[in-house]
Design a protein around this motif. Structure first.
Motif, PDB file in Angstrom:
ATOM      1  N   PRO A   1      10.950   3.474   0.980  1.00  0.00           N
ATOM      2  CA  PRO A   1      10.664   4.409  -0.111  1.00  0.00           C
ATOM      3  C   PRO A   1      10.657   3.747  -1.481  1.00  0.00           C
ATOM      4  O   PRO A   1      10.114   4.310  -2.433  1.00  0.00           O
ATOM      5  N   MET A   2      11.264   2.558  -1.580  1.00  0.00           N
ATOM      6  CA  MET A   2      11.313   1.838  -2.851  1.00  0.00           C
ATOM      7  C   MET A   2      10.913   0.384  -2.649  1.00  0.00           C
ATOM      8  O   MET A   2      11.268  -0.237  -1.643  1.00  0.00           O
ATOM      9  N   VAL A   3      10.195  -0.153  -3.615  1.00  0.00           N
ATOM     10  CA  VAL A   3       9.821  -1.564  -3.631  1.00  0.00           C
ATOM     11  C   VAL A   3      10.119  -2.126  -5.014  1.00  0.00           C
ATOM     12  O   VAL A   3       9.771  -1.501  -6.028  1.00  0.00           O
ATOM     13  N   VAL A   4      10.762  -3.282  -5.048  1.00  0.00           N
ATOM     14  CA  VAL A   4      10.979  -3.993  -6.306  1.00  0.00           C
ATOM     15  C   VAL A   4      10.235  -5.320  -6.242  1.00  0.00           C
ATOM     16  O   VAL A   4      10.508  -6.151  -5.364  1.00  0.00           O
ATOM     17  N   ALA A   5       9.279  -5.498  -7.128  1.00  0.00           N
ATOM     18  CA  ALA A   5       8.537  -6.759  -7.226  1.00  0.00           C
ATOM     19  C   ALA A   5       9.365  -7.715  -8.081  1.00  0.00           C
ATOM     20  O   ALA A   5       9.488  -7.523  -9.287  1.00  0.00           O
TER      21      ALA A   5
ATOM     22  N   ALA B   1       0.847  -1.195   0.000  1.00  0.00           N
ATOM     23  CA  ALA B   1       0.000   0.000   0.000  1.00  0.00           C
ATOM     24  C   ALA B   1       0.881   1.243   0.000  1.00  0.00           C
ATOM     25  O   ALA B   1       2.064   1.193   0.347  1.00  0.00           O
ATOM     26  N   ALA B   2       0.282   2.350  -0.386  1.00  0.00           N
ATOM     27  CA  ALA B   2       0.997   3.618  -0.318  1.00  0.00           C
ATOM     28  C   ALA B   2       1.180   4.010   1.140  1.00  0.00           C
ATOM     29  O   ALA B   2       0.274   3.840   1.966  1.00  0.00           O
ATOM     30  N   GLY B   3       2.363   4.522   1.461  1.00  0.00           N
ATOM     31  CA  GLY B   3       2.648   4.961   2.812  1.00  0.00           C
ATOM     32  C   GLY B   3       3.138   6.388   2.830  1.00  0.00           C
ATOM     33  O   GLY B   3       3.390   6.990   1.776  1.00  0.00           O
ATOM     34  N   PRO B   4       3.291   6.966   4.003  1.00  0.00           N
ATOM     35  CA  PRO B   4       3.706   8.371   4.099  1.00  0.00           C
ATOM     36  C   PRO B   4       5.086   8.632   3.494  1.00  0.00           C
ATOM     37  O   PRO B   4       5.349   9.726   3.004  1.00  0.00           O
ATOM     38  N   ASP B   5       5.940   7.636   3.506  1.00  0.00           N
ATOM     39  CA  ASP B   5       7.288   7.818   2.966  1.00  0.00           C
ATOM     40  C   ASP B   5       7.566   6.903   1.781  1.00  0.00           C
ATOM     41  O   ASP B   5       8.716   6.629   1.449  1.00  0.00           O
ATOM     42  N   GLY B   6       6.516   6.424   1.152  1.00  0.00           N
ATOM     43  CA  GLY B   6       6.699   5.534   0.012  1.00  0.00           C
ATOM     44  C   GLY B   6       5.692   4.409   0.018  1.00  0.00           C
ATOM     45  O   GLY B   6       4.565   4.564  -0.447  1.00  0.00           O
ATOM     46  N   PHE B   7       6.090   3.264   0.617  1.00  0.00           N
ATOM     47  CA  PHE B   7       5.251   2.070   0.572  1.00  0.00           C
ATOM     48  C   PHE B   7       5.214   1.368   1.921  1.00  0.00           C
ATOM     49  O   PHE B   7       6.186   1.408   2.686  1.00  0.00           O
ATOM     50  N   GLU B   8       4.085   0.717   2.186  1.00  0.00           N
ATOM     51  CA  GLU B   8       3.954  -0.173   3.330  1.00  0.00           C
ATOM     52  C   GLU B   8       3.691  -1.579   2.799  1.00  0.00           C
ATOM     53  O   GLU B   8       2.791  -1.776   1.972  1.00  0.00           O
ATOM     54  N   VAL B   9       4.482  -2.526   3.246  1.00  0.00           N
ATOM     55  CA  VAL B   9       4.400  -3.908   2.777  1.00  0.00           C
ATOM     56  C   VAL B   9       3.949  -4.776   3.945  1.00  0.00           C
ATOM     57  O   VAL B   9       4.569  -4.755   5.014  1.00  0.00           O
TER      58      VAL B   9
END
Length: 355
Positions: free
Chosen positions: A125-129, A106-114
């Motif tokens: 701040p970065m996610v690589v699938a 999901a979108a988070g305040p500083d990028g992404f929440e996993v």
């Protein structure tokens, strides 16, 4: 949801694509967190059929930073690849957490929440699938499938010829895996390769050198524009030393146009003939397993990533490694994921440094 210390990048998947991405991240000065659903970092390789061998030689089948062991001109088997990936992971200076299946991003305040299926939460701040293109078998539904009384399985569920002795088998698909399985099954069963297009055999070696070396030397291996040259034409391309062509010439396995429908325990062929069949094996490839990105607006209506060269076109900081033809012919292979990982991470860093 508990939140772990935030790493600069979260890599989802610990197979060849994820491990290569972690290696590149370390080379760029990042400390990646790798989340792998299985109990070891080997991706889909432990689940492939027993006799699977690579279609490229060992010298062209390595991840960045570690040559593939053994004969550099040999073609490693499945178990050799599994062992190589395990060794590669052990040498990585990276936080690899097995048994962590990602449920959603999901979108988070500083990028992404996993978030994992176990309820653990991580932010970055970065996610690589990097769950690649081989996690979800593609199972088309041929006409009449609901009436077929024989066995139906995907090549992802095939292990060996055991249990197929004396049976009539139709394999749907004509790529290297389909032909390799068909040739193996023909030793114990009567086999047909049913394809939409004829098979187009490509020489495995030219002037004594493996075709994959020629692809690298000419630049076709890493050129996205070369896709029509390698996959187009009047047939489905199959890399072959000559053995597959010779075996198909014997009539077992044979190649026929795709049947028109299934009916009870029969197939109806395009020439009007009907034939009893014991099993249909779908060698119809895979699709990217990225449903965990569904809430981000990062996928199209069919669930495919919206990206350019592995960089999301809708979500800054999101990238992909290991997709088929992500940037080139080699993108979903051991030899190709490293270059794609560097391309993707370099661009993601450029997007996120201004945040």
């Amino acid at each position: 949801m508990s939140t772990d210390t935030s790493p600069p990048v979260i890599v989802i998947g610990g197979g060849q694509a994820g491990l290569a991405t972690a290696h590149v991240a370390r080379a760029l000065g990042l400390e990646p967190l790798v989340l792998e659903a299985a109990d070891r970092p080997a991706g889909s390789w432990p689940h492939y059929y027993d006799s699977l061998t690579l279609f490229s030689p060992a010298r062209r089948s390595a991840l960045p930073g570690l040559p593939f062991p053994g004969d550099p001109d040999g073609y490693p088997g499945r178990d050799e690849v599994v062992a190589y990936l395990g060794d590669y992971a052990a040498r990585l200076d990276a936080d690899i957490r097995t048994g962590h299946r990602v449920e959603r991003v999901a979108a988070g305040p500083d990028g992404f929440e996993v978030v994992t299926t176990g309820g653990e939460g991580f932010a970055a701040p970065m996610v690589v699938a990097a769950t690649g293109a081989f996690s979800r078998p593609h199972r088309p539904r041929p006409p009449g499938l609901e009436t077929f009384t024989g066995e139906v399985l995907h090549s992802a569920g095939y292990r060996s010829p055991e249990g197929f002795e004396g049976r009539r088998v139709v394999i749907v698909g004509g790529g290297n895996s389909a032909v390799q399985i068909g040739a193996e099954l023909a030793a114990v069963a009567r086999v047909t390769l049913a394809t939409r297009r004829p098979l187009r055999f490509l020489a495995q070696k030219v002037l004594g050198r493996d075709m994959h070396l020629w692809l690298a030397w000419t630049g076709l291996d890493s050129a996205g524009w070369a896709r029509p040259l390698l996959t187009g034409g009047k047939g489905t391309p199959v890399f072959d030393t000559g053995a597959y062509r010779a075996q198909i010439a014997t009539g077992n396995p044979d190649r026929r146009p795709l049947f028109t429908r299934l009916d009870g325990d029969h197939v109806a062929w395009s020439d009007g003939a009907r034939e009893r069949v014991d099993a249909v094996l779908l060698a119809t490839g895979y699709r990217a397993d990225v449903d965990y990105l569904g809430g981000l607006g990062a996928l199209d209506e069919a669930g495919r990533p919206l990206h350019r060269g592995g960089v999301s076109t809708t979500r800054p900081g999101l990238g992909y490694v290991g997709l088929e033809w992500q940037r080139s012919f080699a993108s979903a292979t051991l030899r190709g994921v490293g270059a794609d990982a560097r391309h993707v991470l370099t661009r993601l860093l450029g997007q996120t440094r201004g945040r």
